[in-house]
Design an enzyme around this catalytic site. Structure first.
Site, PDB file in Angstrom:
ATOM      1  N   PHE A 100      38.774 -31.912 -35.813  1.00  0.00           N
ATOM      2  CA  PHE A 100      37.677 -32.819 -36.199  1.00  0.00           C
ATOM      3  C   PHE A 100      36.989 -32.330 -37.482  1.00  0.00           C
ATOM      4  CE2 PHE A 100      32.933 -33.014 -35.321  1.00  0.00           C
ATOM      5  CZ  PHE A 100      32.741 -34.157 -36.068  1.00  0.00           C
ATOM      6  N   VAL A 158      47.253 -19.201 -35.129  1.00  0.00           N
ATOM      7  CA  VAL A 158      46.543 -18.065 -35.760  1.00  0.00           C
ATOM      8  C   VAL A 158      46.618 -16.771 -34.950  1.00  0.00           C
ATOM      9  CG1 VAL A 158      44.873 -19.336 -37.189  1.00  0.00           C
ATOM     10  CG2 VAL A 158      44.296 -18.774 -34.810  1.00  0.00           C
ATOM     11  N   LEU A 172      38.658 -21.964 -38.972  1.00  0.00           N
ATOM     12  CA  LEU A 172      38.101 -22.906 -37.989  1.00  0.00           C
ATOM     13  C   LEU A 172      38.956 -23.001 -36.732  1.00  0.00           C
ATOM     14  CD1 LEU A 172      36.650 -23.818 -40.653  1.00  0.00           C
ATOM     15  CD2 LEU A 172      36.821 -26.153 -39.820  1.00  0.00           C
ATOM     16  N   GLY A 221      42.802  -9.657 -41.835  1.00  0.00           N
ATOM     17  CA  GLY A 221      43.844  -8.785 -42.393  1.00  0.00           C
ATOM     18  C   GLY A 221      44.447  -9.435 -43.635  1.00  0.00           C
ATOM     19  N   LYS A 253      41.947  -9.310 -46.467  1.00  0.00           N
ATOM     20  CA  LYS A 253      41.879  -7.950 -47.012  1.00  0.00           C
ATOM     21  C   LYS A 253      43.036  -7.701 -47.978  1.00  0.00           C
ATOM     22  CE  LYS A 253      42.575  -3.266 -45.343  1.00  0.00           C
ATOM     23  NZ  LYS A 253      42.953  -2.496 -44.155  1.00  0.00           N
ATOM     24  N   TYR A 308      34.840 -18.608 -24.733  1.00  0.00           N
ATOM     25  CA  TYR A 308      34.467 -19.148 -26.047  1.00  0.00           C
ATOM     26  C   TYR A 308      33.353 -18.304 -26.674  1.00  0.00           C
ATOM     27  CZ  TYR A 308      33.057 -22.740 -29.488  1.00  0.00           C
ATOM     28  OH  TYR A 308      32.752 -23.430 -30.643  1.00  0.00           O
ATOM     29  N   LYS A 366      33.900 -15.738 -29.794  1.00  0.00           N
ATOM     30  CA  LYS A 366      33.227 -15.980 -31.079  1.00  0.00           C
ATOM     31  C   LYS A 366      32.313 -14.807 -31.446  1.00  0.00           C
ATOM     32  CE  LYS A 366      34.495 -20.252 -32.328  1.00  0.00           C
ATOM     33  NZ  LYS A 366      35.000 -20.634 -33.655  1.00  0.00           N
ATOM     34  N   ARG A 382      33.369 -33.751 -25.538  1.00  0.00           N
ATOM     35  CA  ARG A 382      31.987 -33.411 -25.853  1.00  0.00           C
ATOM     36  C   ARG A 382      31.106 -34.644 -25.694  1.00  0.00           C
ATOM     37  NH1 ARG A 382      33.154 -29.783 -31.133  1.00  0.00           N
ATOM     38  NH2 ARG A 382      35.088 -30.986 -31.084  1.00  0.00           N
TER      39      ARG A 382
HETATM   40  P1  NAD Z   1      38.536 -29.204 -32.797  1.00  0.00           P
HETATM   41  O1  NAD Z   1      38.995 -28.828 -31.438  1.00  0.00           O
HETATM   42  O2  NAD Z   1      38.605 -30.638 -33.186  1.00  0.00           O
HETATM   43  O3  NAD Z   1      39.312 -28.380 -33.903  1.00  0.00           O
HETATM   44  C1  NAD Z   1      39.872 -27.110 -33.699  1.00  0.00           C
HETATM   45  C2  NAD Z   1      41.218 -27.068 -34.403  1.00  0.00           C
HETATM   46  O4  NAD Z   1      41.790 -25.762 -34.238  1.00  0.00           O
HETATM   47  C3  NAD Z   1      42.229 -28.059 -33.816  1.00  0.00           C
HETATM   48  O5  NAD Z   1      42.900 -28.734 -34.852  1.00  0.00           O
HETATM   49  C4  NAD Z   1      43.177 -27.166 -33.034  1.00  0.00           C
HETATM   50  O6  NAD Z   1      44.475 -27.719 -32.882  1.00  0.00           O
HETATM   51  C5  NAD Z   1      43.151 -25.910 -33.873  1.00  0.00           C
HETATM   52  N1  NAD Z   1      43.557 -24.705 -33.121  1.00  0.00           N
HETATM   53  C6  NAD Z   1      43.144 -24.315 -31.887  1.00  0.00           C
HETATM   54  N2  NAD Z   1      43.740 -23.176 -31.538  1.00  0.00           N
HETATM   55  C7  NAD Z   1      44.554 -22.817 -32.577  1.00  0.00           C
HETATM   56  C8  NAD Z   1      45.431 -21.738 -32.803  1.00  0.00           C
HETATM   57  N3  NAD Z   1      45.601 -20.774 -31.894  1.00  0.00           N
HETATM   58  N4  NAD Z   1      46.105 -21.699 -33.985  1.00  0.00           N
HETATM   59  C9  NAD Z   1      45.955 -22.668 -34.914  1.00  0.00           C
HETATM   60  N5  NAD Z   1      45.126 -23.723 -34.746  1.00  0.00           N
HETATM   61  C10 NAD Z   1      44.435 -23.790 -33.587  1.00  0.00           C
HETATM   62  O7  NAD Z   1      37.034 -28.666 -32.932  1.00  0.00           O
HETATM   63  P2  NAD Z   1      35.978 -28.800 -34.143  1.00  0.00           P
HETATM   64  O8  NAD Z   1      34.764 -29.417 -33.606  1.00  0.00           O
HETATM   65  O9  NAD Z   1      36.641 -29.361 -35.330  1.00  0.00           O
HETATM   66  O10 NAD Z   1      35.637 -27.259 -34.386  1.00  0.00           O
HETATM   67  C11 NAD Z   1      36.134 -26.548 -35.515  1.00  0.00           C
HETATM   68  C12 NAD Z   1      35.563 -25.140 -35.531  1.00  0.00           C
HETATM   69  O11 NAD Z   1      34.145 -25.185 -35.641  1.00  0.00           O
HETATM   70  C13 NAD Z   1      35.876 -24.340 -34.265  1.00  0.00           C
HETATM   71  O12 NAD Z   1      36.128 -23.001 -34.621  1.00  0.00           O
HETATM   72  C14 NAD Z   1      34.592 -24.428 -33.482  1.00  0.00           C
HETATM   73  O13 NAD Z   1      34.429 -23.326 -32.622  1.00  0.00           O
HETATM   74  C15 NAD Z   1      33.555 -24.462 -34.574  1.00  0.00           C
HETATM   75  N6  NAD Z   1      32.330 -25.128 -34.099  1.00  0.00           N
HETATM   76  C16 NAD Z   1      32.277 -26.476 -33.982  1.00  0.00           C
HETATM   77  C17 NAD Z   1      31.131 -27.073 -33.483  1.00  0.00           C
HETATM   78  C18 NAD Z   1      31.006 -28.562 -33.330  1.00  0.00           C
HETATM   79  O14 NAD Z   1      30.006 -29.014 -32.782  1.00  0.00           O
HETATM   80  N7  NAD Z   1      31.930 -29.371 -33.800  1.00  0.00           N
HETATM   81  C19 NAD Z   1      30.028 -26.287 -33.113  1.00  0.00           C
HETATM   82  C20 NAD Z   1      30.141 -24.900 -33.234  1.00  0.00           C
HETATM   83  C21 NAD Z   1      31.290 -24.332 -33.744  1.00  0.00           C
HETATM   84  N1  UDP Z   2      27.302 -33.585 -21.194  1.00  0.00           N
HETATM   85  C1  UDP Z   2      26.986 -34.696 -20.426  1.00  0.00           C
HETATM   86  N2  UDP Z   2      27.958 -35.626 -20.206  1.00  0.00           N
HETATM   87  C2  UDP Z   2      29.203 -35.531 -20.744  1.00  0.00           C
HETATM   88  C3  UDP Z   2      29.519 -34.399 -21.538  1.00  0.00           C
HETATM   89  C4  UDP Z   2      28.532 -33.443 -21.735  1.00  0.00           C
HETATM   90  O1  UDP Z   2      25.860 -34.842 -19.937  1.00  0.00           O
HETATM   91  O2  UDP Z   2      30.028 -36.434 -20.505  1.00  0.00           O
HETATM   92  C5  UDP Z   2      26.231 -32.591 -21.442  1.00  0.00           C
HETATM   93  C6  UDP Z   2      26.655 -31.146 -21.203  1.00  0.00           C
HETATM   94  O3  UDP Z   2      26.454 -30.796 -19.857  1.00  0.00           O
HETATM   95  C7  UDP Z   2      25.724 -30.411 -22.142  1.00  0.00           C
HETATM   96  C8  UDP Z   2      25.511 -31.389 -23.301  1.00  0.00           C
HETATM   97  O4  UDP Z   2      25.910 -32.658 -22.799  1.00  0.00           O
HETATM   98  O5  UDP Z   2      24.481 -30.170 -21.526  1.00  0.00           O
HETATM   99  C9  UDP Z   2      26.354 -31.052 -24.524  1.00  0.00           C
HETATM  100  O6  UDP Z   2      27.687 -30.878 -24.086  1.00  0.00           O
HETATM  101  P1  UDP Z   2      28.906 -30.677 -25.092  1.00  0.00           P
HETATM  102  O7  UDP Z   2      30.114 -30.432 -24.254  1.00  0.00           O
HETATM  103  O8  UDP Z   2      28.954 -31.791 -26.072  1.00  0.00           O
HETATM  104  O9  UDP Z   2      28.526 -29.377 -25.945  1.00  0.00           O
HETATM  105  P2  UDP Z   2      27.919 -27.934 -25.570  1.00  0.00           P
HETATM  106  O10 UDP Z   2      27.526 -27.887 -24.133  1.00  0.00           O
HETATM  107  O11 UDP Z   2      29.018 -26.994 -25.882  1.00  0.00           O
HETATM  108  O12 UDP Z   2      26.744 -27.825 -26.441  1.00  0.00           O
END
Ligand code: NAD
Ligand code: UDP
Length: 313
Positions: free
Chosen positions: A12, A58, A72, A101, A104, A144, A148, A185
């Site tokens: 995403f 990765v 990401l 790595g 670096k 998770y 992280k 989500r």
């Molecule tokens: P997403 O799940 O849509 O994207 C994650 C991507 O990583 C996917 O394309 C997936 O196929 C790829 N991936 C997963 N494991 C992999 C691996 N082992 N090797 C190669 N690729 C791999 O999620 P997103 O919302 O786009 O999140 C992107 C990054 O931002 C993530 O690291 C996430 O933890 C971080 N992040 C996102 C949010 C958010 O709200 N969207 C919040 C906090 C952190």
């Molecule tokens: N949540 C919800 N209904 C859903 C999915 C999530 O009420 O169908 C709630 C979840 O319990 C959390 C908040 O929405 O309190 C945000 O959840 P999300 O999975 O989007 O992200 P995170 O909890 O990782 O912030």
């Protein structure tokens, strides 16, 4: 022109980032194992001669010459990161080791997509970067959160020990077009449910809060962070301070879609944080006055348009 590697680039956020970096005249290499990402999100970029796509996990080392790395790769939705928790930890930890790595060896600058989840279920509100967090190390979210947190530790130690130029951003809940309908989500769940007049699934009583950021604001913050001076490593919060309960979110989505959906209340998953809101003073100061531009209503409207189109295809 810079050559830039984006791991998780078919996800995403990654797909928006790849597009923006290409539009700014860079060469972009997108790496993904397609766990939660999809080729469809970046297929329109494949005609661009400055775009390359690599299927790679990765957790395995990779060698490539680039100037910058945005790391990401990692499933971000609780449903997906809890599906195979060991793999989630390996992705964060071994992914960080492999990409650091690489950075670096080739002297690339590297940005880590960390998360507000490092604060766990926070007792300090709003969260500032100096807060150490409140994480259950053995709970269902720990694969998770701790993955992280370990990645952040690897980043600061590669910086201290090996002079790797690092940037850490802590991303707060981000939403927008190109989320998958089954992402799991809350924003995508509620919108898909509302558009189909299905029950809206509120976990718990719906009084827990989150602060929702539209994806273009995040991408702007990421790019600004990457271009800060080498002395600024972060971590820095990137999020929208507008804080809403899940009930308020559902109400907004019902209004904007004109849905007939009803709310249903399901059990709250364990360790679900009760509140979350970024303090973005540091980002404002260090990222050239960066702040979110897109309000929740505006961002939801765009995201609803996207899902409406997708579901009618
Ligand atoms: P997403 O799940 O849509 O994207 C994650 C991507 O990583 C996917 O394309 C997936 O196929 C790829 N991936 C997963 N494991 C992999 C691996 N082992 N090797 C190669 N690729 C791999 O999620 P997103 O919302 O786009 O999140 C992107 C990054 O931002 C993530 O690291 C996430 O933890 C971080 N992040 C996102 C949010 C958010 O709200 N969207 C919040 C906090 C952190
Ligand atoms: N949540 C919800 N209904 C859903 C999915 C999530 O009420 O169908 C709630 C979840 O319990 C959390 C908040 O929405 O309190 C945000 O959840 P999300 O999975 O989007 O992200 P995170 O909890 O990782 O912030």
């Amino acid at each position: 022109m810079k050559r830039i590697l984006v791991t998780g680039g078919a996800g995403f956020v990654g797909s928006h980032l790849c597009e923006r970096l290409l539009n700014e005249g860079n060469e972009v290499v997108c790496m993904d194992n397609y766990f939660t990402g999809k080729k469809q999100k970046i297929v329109h970029l494949l005609d661009n001669p400055y775009f390359e796509l690599i299927r790679h996990d990765v957790t395995m080392p990779y060698f490539i010459e680039v100037d910058q790395i945005y790391n990401l790769a990692c499933p971000a939705s609780p449903v997906h990161y809890q599906y195979n928790p060991i793999k989630t930890i390996k992705t964060s930890v071994m992914g960080a080791v492999n990409m650091l790595g690489l950075a670096k060896r080739i002297r690339a600058k590297i940005l880590q997509a960390s998360t507000s989840e490092v604060y766990g279920d926070p007792v300090i509100h709003p969260q500032t970067e100096d807060y150490w967090g409140h994480v259950n190390p053995i709970g269902i979210r720990s694969c998770y959160d701790e993955g992280k947190r370990c990645a952040e530790s690897l980043f600061v130690n590669y910086h201290a020990q090996n002079n790797v130029r690092i940037k850490i951003i802590r991303i707060f809940n981000t939403y927008g077009p190109k989320m998958e309908p089954d992402d799991g989500r809350v924003v995508s769940n509620f919108i898909v449910q509302a558009l189909q007049n299905q029950d809206i699934t509120i976990f718990g009583d719906g009084n827990q809060t989150r602060s929702f950021q539209y994806v273009s604001d995040l991408v702007e913050g990421m790019i600004r962070m990457m271009s800060t001076g080498d002395d600024f490593t972060g971590p820095v919060n990137i999020g929208n301070p507008g804080e809403f309960t899940m009930l308020e979110l559902a109400q907004n989505i019902i209004e904007l879609t004109g849905s007939k959906s009803k709310l249903v209340f399901l059990p709250l998953p364990s360790d679900d944080p009760t509140q979350r809101q970024p303090d973005i003073s540091l980002a404002r100061e260090k990222l050239d006055g960066w702040e979110p531009k897109v309000s929740l209503r505006e961002g939801l409207t765009k995201t609803i348009e996207y899902f409406d189109q997708l579901l009618s295809e």
